[in-house]
Write an enzyme that holds these catalytic residues in place. Structure first.
Site, PDB file in Angstrom:
ATOM      1  N   ASP A 106       0.246  -1.207  -0.252  1.00 49.24           N
ATOM      2  CA  ASP A 106       0.369  -0.021   0.249  1.00 49.24           C
ATOM      3  C   ASP A 106       0.733   1.101  -0.073  1.00 49.24           C
ATOM      4  OD1 ASP A 106      -2.129  -1.326   0.050  1.00 49.24           O
ATOM      5  OD2 ASP A 106      -2.335  -1.630   2.129  1.00 49.24           O
ATOM      6  N   LYS A 153     -11.942 -27.936 -17.122  1.00 47.13           N
ATOM      7  CA  LYS A 153     -13.017 -26.585 -18.297  1.00 47.13           C
ATOM      8  C   LYS A 153     -13.681 -25.733 -17.438  1.00 47.13           C
ATOM      9  CE  LYS A 153     -16.521 -27.185 -22.307  1.00 47.13           C
ATOM     10  NZ  LYS A 153     -17.235 -25.698 -21.847  1.00 47.13           N
ATOM     11  N   ARG A 203     -16.078 -13.691 -26.299  1.00 45.89           N
ATOM     12  CA  ARG A 203     -16.241 -13.979 -27.467  1.00 45.89           C
ATOM     13  C   ARG A 203     -17.408 -13.710 -28.626  1.00 45.89           C
ATOM     14  NH1 ARG A 203     -18.511 -18.415 -29.457  1.00 45.89           N
ATOM     15  NH2 ARG A 203     -16.955 -19.953 -30.739  1.00 45.89           N
ATOM     16  N   LYS A 249      -6.605 -31.502 -25.081  1.00 42.13           N
ATOM     17  CA  LYS A 249      -6.558 -31.488 -26.562  1.00 42.13           C
ATOM     18  C   LYS A 249      -4.743 -32.586 -26.487  1.00 42.13           C
ATOM     19  CE  LYS A 249      -7.242 -26.696 -24.983  1.00 42.13           C
ATOM     20  NZ  LYS A 249      -6.067 -25.866 -24.247  1.00 42.13           N
ATOM     21  N   CYS A 297     -48.239 -19.460 -34.716  1.00 44.84           N
ATOM     22  CA  CYS A 297     -48.985 -18.555 -34.872  1.00 44.84           C
ATOM     23  C   CYS A 297     -48.423 -18.121 -35.686  1.00 44.84           C
ATOM     24  CB  CYS A 297     -49.387 -17.355 -33.971  1.00 44.84           C
ATOM     25  SG  CYS A 297     -50.101 -15.771 -34.206  1.00 44.84           S
TER      26      CYS A 297
END
Ligand code: IVH
Length: 690
Positions: A48, A129, A150, A307, A443
């Site tokens: 600080d 994930k 994204r 991966k 509709c």
């Protein structure tokens, strides 16, 4: 040796700037140790004190402020809106597998795709994930210059100011000789305790609660005031580093496992719960290990991302339209829970689809409170025989809206009745229809307020014409006062029309008129998306608009021609074709054209920016049969990236893309010494990976 400073003399400015630099470095290191390494070395009070010293120094000498100063994380002024930006490299999503069999099927699929080009042993990297919001960060010469959401993977929103408030995202990379440009991908998320705290505060303030941490993270990232964002303790795990301009690759590692380590060493928080696996069985073990342990983590995860470790093999495999072939998300099963159906209501969407909804007694599921579930359509309700008063099992998985899986008939109280599906539209009262080949009840009253409302709200929405301030509230009012019938009527509204509307003052009226005027500058791809043609989402609209650069070209195209656009299938092509055949739609286009909306445009400015430098302006010749891409697809890819495709090889040709059975063109290329590319090399060039 440092020179002694005489305290009575004002320090020289070079000393001050040196001190500022020193303080920035100290504070950045301390922040990294505290937030990323979780092992602080500096006491809070000392931090600080140093921070205040820097602050004072900067106040007295504003010229010493740099963009990477820790004092610059929070912006002074709230933003008025976010601008959309084209990603330098598109963000792909991942294919899902829900069990071991699907995972193994994926392994076989990628092996087939590699077509024999498989090394003896293949390693997989398993990562958790994280269930948050993906971010794309851009660093230039080591400095954070952009943070974007994204979005649809091609375009996102520029939220740099908010991204800067995330302490685990370095403003400057800890890298002595950083690359010219670096793209970082990762997941922003809210820790569970922060999520709960935010919702407690919202409950106290009477604000609507966030449904889950993912929505809360996404909502926070889109806050206009970065001071609010800074208070929310968003966090970030990095998982990908892309080097768009690294031609010699000397700075990049050659595999995912090492690149995660590299990400960590340059200042990012990387999830420590990862494993380098030697086989698919190892992957399954990792997945099983985490299936219950993940509930003890302070953030939500919804699966494991698998991966292929080797970048060379990743490059060989490349991407499908949507996904990398070299990765998959192995998801944890959705969570299920019993609850009570308190009521069944129906909603009429902008396509006229009448969708029944179950109103449920609220229940906690996968970290969220679920109080409604879709019942899809009439047949779904009839098949499960779902009744008001029933106890049902609801299920929720990741992105998917909660759904009812089955009814616990043994718990059904006496006196319940099968649900009578409405035969009339609950909004306009006209009879509804169920076309024979469709499950949906619709509709078909073109003037049904629900359809008009949906179309108008969609037109004004962020991804479409982005008309600031035109939300449901005003649309409802305009419709009930008969001020508008179609989106074209928006552009003939006058101030006099608007001020008749309840609670609309002169100022709001003018703001709305201004916003409508601005919307006329939105590019043709957004106008096309805004029209709300079935199956034409923002990505398809962009693909179509890039190919058909005028509405006339699209309007006069046969379905077979539309289908030739890379990424557009027969169903979409048919839907577009049919839409343009309807006379009312033709009138609509004409009126919008007259109003000054954009119905033409080659590549937009942003597209031009994203044009791939390796390809833009270069001339390509295609020869032979490529393993995956059709000739037209390859041509489109090159053209979309700004390149030219010609028919014959000459000295002016920059590259010859060579497939199987290539003939004289390849010989000519060899003779002239023109570089030859395989399909894989072409894709790498297009994707900016080479
Ligand atoms: S890799 C091409 N790794 O999951 C590679 N994604 O459906 C694409 N995610 O949009 C992403 N944790 O937001 C990757 N360790 C991780 C991840 C991860 C979460 C998200 C990401 C992506 C979505 C994929």
């Amino acid at each position: 040796m440092s020179k002694e400073r005489n305290p009575s003399m004002p320090p020289e400015s070079s000393d001050l700037s040196q001190r500022a630099q020193e303080l920035r470095n100290l504070l950045q290191r301390a922040s990294y140790e505290y937030h990323v390494l979780d092992s602080p070395t500096l006491e809070d009070a000392v931090y600080d004190q140093l921070y205040r010293e820097l602050q004072t120094l900067e106040e007295q000498h504003p010229e010493l402020i740099t963009a990477d100063s820790p004092t610059q994380r929070v912006g002074e002024k709230p933003a008025t809106q976010f601008t959309s930006v084209r990603h330098h490299i598109p963000l792909y999503s991942l294919e899902n597998a829900f069990n071991q069999d699907e995972l193994k099927a994926w392994e076989q699929r990628w092996q087939r795709a590699a077509d024999g080009d498989i090394p003896d042993s293949v390693q997989y990297v398993c990562e958790l994930k994280i269930d948050g919001s993906a971010l794309a960060l851009t660093y230039e010469d080591g400095l954070l210059v952009r943070g974007a959401t994204r979005g649809n993977g091609i375009e996102g929103e520029d939220i740099t100011q908010n991204v800067r408030t995330i302490r685990t995202i370095p403003l400057r990379l800890d890298w002595a000789a950083p690359p010219k440009r670096l793209e970082i991908r990762g997941e922003a998320f809210l820790p569970l305790d922060v999520f709960e705290q935010i919702n407690d505060e919202r409950a106290t303030a009477g604000d609507p609660l966030f449904a889950n941490p993912r929505n809360a993270a996404a909502g926070t990232l889109r806050q206009l005031d970065s001071r609010v964002v800074a208070k929310r303790r968003l966090d970030f795990f990095a998982y990908t580093a892309l080097f768009p301009e690294d031609n010699d690759r000397s700075i990049a590692t050659d595999n995912q496992w090492d690149s995660l380590e590299q990400l960590h060493s340059i200042g990012f928080r990387v999830n420590p719960n990862r494993r380098l696996c030697e086989s698919i069985d190892d992957v399954v073990a990792f997945y099983e290990d985490w299936s219950s342990d993940r509930h003890d983590l302070p953030y939500l995860t919804d699966g494991v991302v698998v991966k292929i470790n080797s970048f060379a093999l990743q490059q060989t495999l490349g991407f499908t339209q949507k996904f990398p072939r070299w990765a998959i998300a192995l998801k944890y099963p959705a969570e299920e829970s019993p609850t009570l159906v308190e009521n069944i209501s129906v909603n009429v969407g902008r396509t006229g689809a009448v969708t029944p909804l179950a109103e449920l007694r609220p229940v906690q599921l996968a970290g969220t409170t679920v109080s409604r579930a879709t019942l899809h359509n009439r047949d779904f309700i009839a098949e499960l025989d779902i009744r008001v008063g029933d106890t049902v099992i609801v299920r929720k998985a990741g992105e998917i809206i909660p759904e009812v899986v089955r009814v616990l008939k043994e718990l059904r109280p006496d006196g319940t009745q099968p649900y009578p599906f409405p035969t009339e539209c609950p909004v306009c009262g006209q009879p509804v229809v169920q076309p024979e080949d469709e499950a949906v009840t619709r509709c078909i009253n073109r003037s049904c307020p629900a359809i008009l409302k949906g179309a108008l709200v969609h037109w004004a929405s962020r991804g479409a014409l982005d008309i600031n301030g035109l939300g449901e509230k005003w649309v409802d009012q305009f419709l009930s006062r008969d001020l508008i019938q179609t989106v074209a009527d928006l552009y003939t509204l006058t101030e006099d029309d608007l001020i008749q509307v309840e609670r609309m003052g002169k100022k709001s009226a003018q703001n709305l008129l201004d916003a409508l005027e601005i919307s006329k500058q939105q590019p043709w791809s957004r106008v096309l998306f805004g029209l709300g043609i079935r199956h034409v989402g923002s990505v398809n609209a962009q693909l179509l608009a890039e190919h058909f650069t005028t509405v006339e070209a699209l309007q006069s195209a046969m379905p077979e021609t539309i289908e030739t656009v890379y990424g557009i299938g027969p169903e979409i092509a048919q839907s577009v074709y049919q839409w343009f055949q309807v006379p009312a739609n033709q009138t609509l286009i004409q009126r919008l054209k007259d109003a000054g909306l954009q119905f033409a445009g080659a590549a937009s400015v942003q597209q031009a920016e994203q044009q791939n430098e390796a390809i833009a302006g270069k001339t390509f010749v295609l020869t032979g049969t490529l393993p995956n891409l059709k000739r037209d697809e390859a041509k489109d890819l090159i053209q979309q990236a700004g390149g030219k495709v010609t028919g014959s090889v000459s000295k002016k040709t920059d590259y010859v893309v060579v497939g199987e059975d290539a003939g004289s063109k390849q010989a000519k290329a060899e003779q002239l010494g023109i570089p030859q590319l395989s399909e894989v090399q072409l894709l790498a060039l297009v994707e900016g990976r080479s």
